[in-house]
Design an enzyme around this catalytic site. Structure first.
Site, PDB file in Angstrom:
ATOM      1  N   THR A  52     -37.365 106.625 148.329  1.00  0.00           N
ATOM      2  CA  THR A  52     -37.213 105.267 148.883  1.00  0.00           C
ATOM      3  C   THR A  52     -38.578 104.712 149.277  1.00  0.00           C
ATOM      4  OG1 THR A  52     -35.084 105.877 149.850  1.00  0.00           O
ATOM      5  CG2 THR A  52     -36.114 103.904 150.730  1.00  0.00           C
ATOM      6  N   ARG A 102     -21.823 105.730 146.544  1.00  0.00           N
ATOM      7  CA  ARG A 102     -22.400 106.079 147.857  1.00  0.00           C
ATOM      8  C   ARG A 102     -23.516 105.092 148.205  1.00  0.00           C
ATOM      9  NH1 ARG A 102     -27.861 107.397 149.635  1.00  0.00           N
ATOM     10  NH2 ARG A 102     -27.734 108.743 151.450  1.00  0.00           N
ATOM     11  N   VAL A 103     -23.472 104.561 149.411  1.00  0.00           N
ATOM     12  CA  VAL A 103     -24.510 103.653 149.883  1.00  0.00           C
ATOM     13  C   VAL A 103     -25.214 104.337 151.048  1.00  0.00           C
ATOM     14  CG1 VAL A 103     -24.944 101.438 151.003  1.00  0.00           C
ATOM     15  CG2 VAL A 103     -23.320 101.581 149.108  1.00  0.00           C
ATOM     16  N   ASP A 140     -28.745 104.362 153.851  1.00  0.00           N
ATOM     17  CA  ASP A 140     -29.211 103.517 154.954  1.00  0.00           C
ATOM     18  C   ASP A 140     -30.001 102.300 154.472  1.00  0.00           C
ATOM     19  OD1 ASP A 140     -31.133 105.351 154.006  1.00  0.00           O
ATOM     20  OD2 ASP A 140     -32.342 105.153 155.814  1.00  0.00           O
ATOM     21  N   GLY A 175     -35.762 108.802 153.665  1.00  0.00           N
ATOM     22  CA  GLY A 175     -35.292 110.170 153.896  1.00  0.00           C
ATOM     23  C   GLY A 175     -33.779 110.203 153.953  1.00  0.00           C
ATOM     24  N   HIS A 176     -33.249 111.113 154.741  1.00  0.00           N
ATOM     25  CA  HIS A 176     -31.806 111.357 154.765  1.00  0.00           C
ATOM     26  C   HIS A 176     -31.063 110.167 155.388  1.00  0.00           C
ATOM     27  CE1 HIS A 176     -28.061 113.546 156.149  1.00  0.00           C
ATOM     28  NE2 HIS A 176     -28.126 113.845 154.871  1.00  0.00           N
TER      29      HIS A 176
HETATM   30  N1  GLY Z   1     -32.813 106.798 152.548  1.00  0.00           N
HETATM   31  C1  GLY Z   1     -32.316 106.650 151.261  1.00  0.00           C
HETATM   32  C2  GLY Z   1     -30.944 107.108 151.094  1.00  0.00           C
HETATM   33  O1  GLY Z   1     -30.477 107.961 151.831  1.00  0.00           O
HETATM   34  O2  GLY Z   1     -30.281 106.638 150.196  1.00  0.00           O
END
Ligand code: GLY
Length: 361
Positions: free
Chosen positions: A209, A237-238, A240, A261-262
């Site tokens: 990202t 899936r979406v 953040d 990141g996550h």
């Molecule tokens: N931060 C990017 C995602 O988790 O899709």
């Protein structure tokens, strides 16, 4: 702005000092006084070294920060070697590239976003059109594609040969209980080796990202986040990135922030909004990012998300700028990819080490 890696002890001191100041004077109300004139500045994730330069050039030429941010991230969106964003991004588990992006303008406090958008190379530009050309904020899937078509965005296949090979390698090696058989020779393919060298072969699903926050000469703010999302994600899936308040947020009175990141860890604490709120109450950009990540750590309660010491397994990085042009970045985990890019008008872009909470020994 840190020139060197910052230790955990430094961070505790920084955060405690910021908290003490806030307690002594009350909420700092960053908008109480007009900001001094600042050199236009952009901060981004480390894959934005070229993007921050473009963003600053655009601001110097008179573009609003949000437009400058979108112009900057067009570089990694078009770059097939950035497999975390736009064209060349790694696909979902069915081999389809689905992109998420959002923009926010601190001057007008408007936002626009698209999610699970297919076949459009520059989702951030579509998000900007959503912000300016509709009364709404978030369009998803087929609706987002139709909107992009209506605005004349060209459609193209975003799955590069490299991304297809990496996806197939993952698919064939993901399970011993399905019909897909690994082909031993595939690991020697230069594209697979390229990926393993960059991201490792232990956990084959890192995240990437780009987030970019921009601050103009008068302290005007704008930001953008754009991504191909979690590698091999569930279709639809979406993460953040397109969610205002999580993947990005800016408030014209305070500052701008975003994350990479996550994604799920960031959504659960409304990360970017939380960073801006910490800045509103007196924290520096860096201390605000750190305080928000500490909240992520406290909110990571499920065992499968934590290591043996109870720390989050996944990494999350946050970046911020305030309307005085101060910048900062922080990560849960230290590492060679935990840096952020900064460019100020009149200077070349540079990478800085993120502050961090934990370091693997
Ligand atoms: N931060 C990017 C995602 O988790 O899709």
């Amino acid at each position: 702005m840190p020139e060197n890696p910052i230790t955990r002890r430094d961070l505790i001191t920084t955060t405690a000092r910021a908290a003490a100041v806030a307690a002594a004077v009350g909420p700092a109300l960053a908008h109480a006084a007009p900001p001094p004139l600042v050199r236009p500045v952009a901060v981004s994730s480390m894959n934005g070294l070229g993007a921050v330069k473009v963003a600053v050039e655009r601001m110097v030429a008179g573009a609003p920060p949000v437009d400058a941010a979108v112009a900057g991230v067009a570089l990694p969106e078009a770059d097939p070697d950035d497999v975390t964003v736009g064209y060349g991004g790694l696909p979902n588990e069915e081999g389809v590239v689905q992109l998420d992006a959002a923009v926010m303008d601190g001057v007008t406090m408007r936002a626009g976003a698209v999610a699970a958008l297919e076949r459009i190379k520059h989702p951030a530009q579509v998000a900007l059109e959503v912000m300016r050309g509709t009364d709404r904020i978030l369009l998803v899937g087929d609706g987002a594609l139709r909107f992009a078509r209506a605005h004349g965005f060209p459609e193209e296949n975003l799955l590069t040969e490299r991304a297809r090979k990496i996806w197939l390698f993952w698919k064939e090696n993901a399970s011993q209980n399905d019909d897909w058989l690994p082909e031993p020779k595939e690991i020697d393919d230069p594209d697979i080796q390229w990926f393993i060298k960059k991201y490792g072969d232990v956990y084959f699903r890192p995240t990437g990202t780009i987030h970019l926050s921009a601050c103009g000469e008068g302290g005007q703010l704008g930001c953008c986040t754009t991504t191909s999302g979690l590698f091999f994600k569930l279709p639809g899936r979406v993460g953040d990135s397109p969610l205002v308040g999580a993947g990005l947020y800016c408030d014209g009175d305070v500052g701008s922030a975003g994350g990479t990141g996550h994604g799920e860890s960031n959504i659960i604490v409304a990360g970017a909004h939380t960073v801006v709120e910490f800045m509103r109450h007196g924290s520096s950009p860096e201390a605000a990012c750190v305080a928000t990540l500490e909240r992520v750590v406290r909110n990571t309660k499920l065992d499968y998300l934590r290591d043996a010491k109870g720390r989050p397994k996944n990494n999350l990085l946050l970046y911020a700028v305030n309307r005085a042009g101060e910048v900062g970045g922080a990560a849960i985990w230290a590492g060679e990819r935990c840096k952020y890019a900064v460019c100020r008008a009149g200077s070349e872009p540079r990478l800085f080490d993120c502050a961090y909470l934990f370091k693997k020994t």
